[in-house]
Each structure stands twice: as C-alpha cells, then as structure tokens.
Design a protein around this motif. Structure first.
Motif, PDB file in Angstrom:
ATOM      1  N   ASN A  96       0.810  -1.219   0.000  1.00  0.00           N
ATOM      2  CA  ASN A  96       0.000   0.000   0.000  1.00  0.00           C
ATOM      3  C   ASN A  96       0.846   1.272   0.000  1.00  0.00           C
ATOM      4  O   ASN A  96       0.449   2.307   0.536  1.00  0.00           O
ATOM      5  N   THR A  97       2.042   1.185  -0.587  1.00  0.00           N
ATOM      6  CA  THR A  97       2.900   2.355  -0.727  1.00  0.00           C
ATOM      7  C   THR A  97       3.872   2.140  -1.878  1.00  0.00           C
ATOM      8  O   THR A  97       4.270   1.006  -2.152  1.00  0.00           O
ATOM      9  N   GLU A  98       4.228   3.223  -2.559  1.00  0.00           N
ATOM     10  CA  GLU A  98       5.222   3.135  -3.629  1.00  0.00           C
ATOM     11  C   GLU A  98       6.637   3.388  -3.112  1.00  0.00           C
ATOM     12  O   GLU A  98       7.604   3.238  -3.844  1.00  0.00           O
ATOM     13  N   LYS A  99       6.771   3.755  -1.856  1.00  0.00           N
ATOM     14  CA  LYS A  99       8.054   4.207  -1.338  1.00  0.00           C
ATOM     15  C   LYS A  99       9.134   3.131  -1.353  1.00  0.00           C
ATOM     16  O   LYS A  99      10.323   3.444  -1.408  1.00  0.00           O
ATOM     17  N   ILE A 100       8.728   1.863  -1.295  1.00  0.00           N
ATOM     18  CA  ILE A 100       9.738   0.803  -1.227  1.00  0.00           C
ATOM     19  C   ILE A 100      10.079   0.246  -2.611  1.00  0.00           C
ATOM     20  O   ILE A 100      10.793  -0.747  -2.716  1.00  0.00           O
ATOM     21  N   TYR A 101       9.596   0.914  -3.668  1.00  0.00           N
ATOM     22  CA  TYR A 101       9.790   0.335  -4.997  1.00  0.00           C
ATOM     23  C   TYR A 101      11.263   0.146  -5.394  1.00  0.00           C
ATOM     24  O   TYR A 101      11.574  -0.800  -6.129  1.00  0.00           O
ATOM     25  N   PRO A 102      12.227   0.975  -4.927  1.00  0.00           N
ATOM     26  CA  PRO A 102      13.622   0.674  -5.293  1.00  0.00           C
ATOM     27  C   PRO A 102      14.079  -0.689  -4.774  1.00  0.00           C
ATOM     28  O   PRO A 102      14.859  -1.384  -5.418  1.00  0.00           O
ATOM     29  N   HIS A 103      13.568  -1.084  -3.604  1.00  0.00           N
ATOM     30  CA  HIS A 103      13.940  -2.378  -3.029  1.00  0.00           C
ATOM     31  C   HIS A 103      13.281  -3.519  -3.794  1.00  0.00           C
ATOM     32  O   HIS A 103      13.885  -4.576  -4.011  1.00  0.00           O
ATOM     33  N   VAL A 104      12.049  -3.305  -4.215  1.00  0.00           N
ATOM     34  CA  VAL A 104      11.360  -4.314  -5.022  1.00  0.00           C
ATOM     35  C   VAL A 104      12.037  -4.441  -6.385  1.00  0.00           C
ATOM     36  O   VAL A 104      12.224  -5.551  -6.899  1.00  0.00           O
ATOM     37  N   ALA A 105      12.433  -3.303  -6.970  1.00  0.00           N
ATOM     38  CA  ALA A 105      13.129  -3.329  -8.262  1.00  0.00           C
ATOM     39  C   ALA A 105      14.416  -4.132  -8.168  1.00  0.00           C
ATOM     40  O   ALA A 105      14.754  -4.896  -9.079  1.00  0.00           O
ATOM     41  N   LYS A 106      15.144  -3.975  -7.077  1.00  0.00           N
ATOM     42  CA  LYS A 106      16.379  -4.736  -6.866  1.00  0.00           C
ATOM     43  C   LYS A 106      16.108  -6.234  -6.963  1.00  0.00           C
ATOM     44  O   LYS A 106      16.843  -6.971  -7.633  1.00  0.00           O
ATOM     45  N   GLU A 107      15.055  -6.696  -6.319  1.00  0.00           N
ATOM     46  CA  GLU A 107      14.735  -8.120  -6.350  1.00  0.00           C
ATOM     47  C   GLU A 107      14.246  -8.552  -7.732  1.00  0.00           C
ATOM     48  O   GLU A 107      14.503  -9.682  -8.168  1.00  0.00           O
ATOM     49  N   LEU A 108      13.572  -7.662  -8.434  1.00  0.00           N
ATOM     50  CA  LEU A 108      13.106  -8.001  -9.779  1.00  0.00           C
ATOM     51  C   LEU A 108      14.274  -8.185 -10.747  1.00  0.00           C
ATOM     52  O   LEU A 108      14.203  -9.018 -11.653  1.00  0.00           O
ATOM     53  N   PHE A 109      15.350  -7.429 -10.565  1.00  0.00           N
ATOM     54  CA  PHE A 109      16.513  -7.599 -11.437  1.00  0.00           C
ATOM     55  C   PHE A 109      17.198  -8.945 -11.191  1.00  0.00           C
ATOM     56  O   PHE A 109      17.790  -9.518 -12.100  1.00  0.00           O
ATOM     57  N   GLU A 110      17.103  -9.422  -9.992  1.00  0.00           N
ATOM     58  CA  GLU A 110      17.634 -10.751  -9.702  1.00  0.00           C
ATOM     59  C   GLU A 110      16.812 -11.805 -10.440  1.00  0.00           C
ATOM     60  O   GLU A 110      17.351 -12.729 -11.053  1.00  0.00           O
ATOM     61  N   VAL A 111      15.495 -11.641 -10.399  1.00  0.00           N
ATOM     62  CA  VAL A 111      14.595 -12.567 -11.102  1.00  0.00           C
ATOM     63  C   VAL A 111      14.856 -12.515 -12.608  1.00  0.00           C
ATOM     64  O   VAL A 111      14.932 -13.550 -13.285  1.00  0.00           O
ATOM     65  N   LEU A 112      14.992 -11.300 -13.150  1.00  0.00           N
ATOM     66  CA  LEU A 112      15.265 -11.147 -14.581  1.00  0.00           C
ATOM     67  C   LEU A 112      16.547 -11.869 -14.975  1.00  0.00           C
ATOM     68  O   LEU A 112      16.587 -12.559 -15.999  1.00  0.00           O
TER      69      LEU A 112
END
Length: 237
Positions: A112-128
């Motif tokens: 329920n917040t966009e503030k943590i998106y840099p941390h989520v992006a970090k994990e998405l690059f690992e998945v990619l």
C-alpha cells in the motif's frame, strides 16, 4: 519469433525449483502469490525476447542487413552480428522502464505504498537475471554449432540485465540504489549458473569467458557508435 517460441520459453522457466531460492531469500517478493511470481518471472524473460525483436524493426536493422547482402556475404554477416548486439542494447532500454513500473505496482499492491519500490526493483533484477540466463543457456548445447551471432549466454544475460538496471528513472534514485541493482544482477547470475551446472551442466558448451568478454568489447564498442550513423537511412519513418 512466434507464439510457440513464447510458449517454449514459459515451459523452460516453469521449473519451480529454479525459483525457490530466490523466493525464500527475498524480502518483498516472497509475499507474492507463488503462481503470480512464476508468471511475472516468465513475463520478464519473454519481454526481453520480444523487445529484442522489436528493436530490430524500429532500428531499421532488416533493411541495413539486406543492403549489406547486396554488397557481399561478408558484409551481411558483419552487419548481422552488430545488429544483434544493438538489439540487445535497445531491448535493455525498454526492460528498464518495464521493471520500474512492475516494482511500483507491486509495492502499491503488496504494501500500500510506492516508497519501497527501489527495493522491489532490486529483487526483480535478480529474477530477470535468473530467467534470462536459464532461457539463453538452452542454446549453449555442446552438440549444436556455436553461434556466430551471440557471445556466451552469461555475457549476453549480463549485458541485458545490467543495461536494463542502468536505464531506470534516476531522479528519485540514489547511487546506492544503482549499486544494489548491480549486486542483485550478479546474485541472479550466480543462482542461475549454479542451477544450470546441476541438472543442465551436461548441456553446456565450454567457453573461455575471459577471452570472449575481451573480444566482445574490442569488436563491438566502436562499431556500436558507428552503427547509429549508418542506420539513419534505414530507420522506419
């Protein structure tokens, strides 16, 4: 490229054991429904393949390669090689924006917040990185003829994933975020390599990665700069 190609990529990446390590050690993506996680991982790899092909079109590669063929087969081959590198580069531009939006939507949906998106992006690059390498490693079978168009799958994955990581909006990100994304890419490559060395190690052709990487830089760094000028007449209006 066809629907069958995308279905095959999905089949190769539908190996749940491939993703267990990432899911279990992730801080944010572990809260994503498992089936949704698998779909997201597959979608990112498929997007990379699709964007690569789109880049061939929007960059005018086909006309450029055909014009080279009219000169000689050697010119055609040389142009084809550099256009494959260029398509990977432009594919990474598109992927970066995609992953940033995915990170923002996931942050909002899960927390329920966009503030943590840099941390989520970090994990998405690992998945990619894991998905790309698992997909590309299929083409490194020792009994098939080595590709003359692409470098080792590990190098190609690294180029696309780091390129995508480097092409995010930077006005809200700080240098430490970029370093975290780079680290996550390398972590993903390690995870994928360990997985491939296990059940798929016998499929992998041996390469001298150091020499391959050095040759790649020597061959293509200057050629990519020159390509932009040469493609101008071939880019669709």
């Amino acid at each position: 490229m066809s629907i069958g190609t995308f279905s095959t990529i999905g089949l190769w990446l539908r190996e749940e054991t491939l993703w267990e390590r990432i899911i279990d050690k992730s801080t944010h993506l572990r809260n994503v429904n498992r089936q949704d996680f698998y779909r997201l991982a597959i979608q990112m790899a498929i997007s990379a393949v699709a964007y690569h092909e789109v880049a061939h079109i929007v960059r005018g590669h086909n006309g450029y390669i055909y014009a080279g063929k009219l000169i000689s087969d050697e010119i055609e081959i040389a142009r084809r090689k550099i256009c494959e590198v260029d398509a990977d580069k432009w594919c990474s531009f598109l992927l970066g924006g995609d992953i940033l939006q995915n990170a923002k939507h996931l942050s909002l949906a899960l927390y329920n917040t966009e503030k943590i998106y840099p941390h989520v992006a970090k994990e998405l690059f690992e998945v990619l990185s894991v998905g790309l390498y698992r997909y590309l490693a299929v083409y490194n079978h020792p009994e098939s003829r080595p590709s003359t168009l692409y470098p080792h799958p590990l190098i190609r994955t690294m180029r696309i994933a780091i390129g995508a990581s480097d092409n995010l909006e930077t006005n809200q990100l700080v240098p430490s975020d970029a370093l975290n994304r780079l680290t996550s890419v390398l972590n993903g490559l390690i995870i994928a390599e360990e997985y491939i060395e296990g059940p798929y190690g016998f499929l992998q052709r041996n390469w001298d990665l150091g020499e391959e990487l050095m040759n790649f830089e020597k061959k293509y760094e200057k050629q990519l700069e020159e390509l932009h000028k040469e493609l101008i007449p071939f880019v669709p209006k």
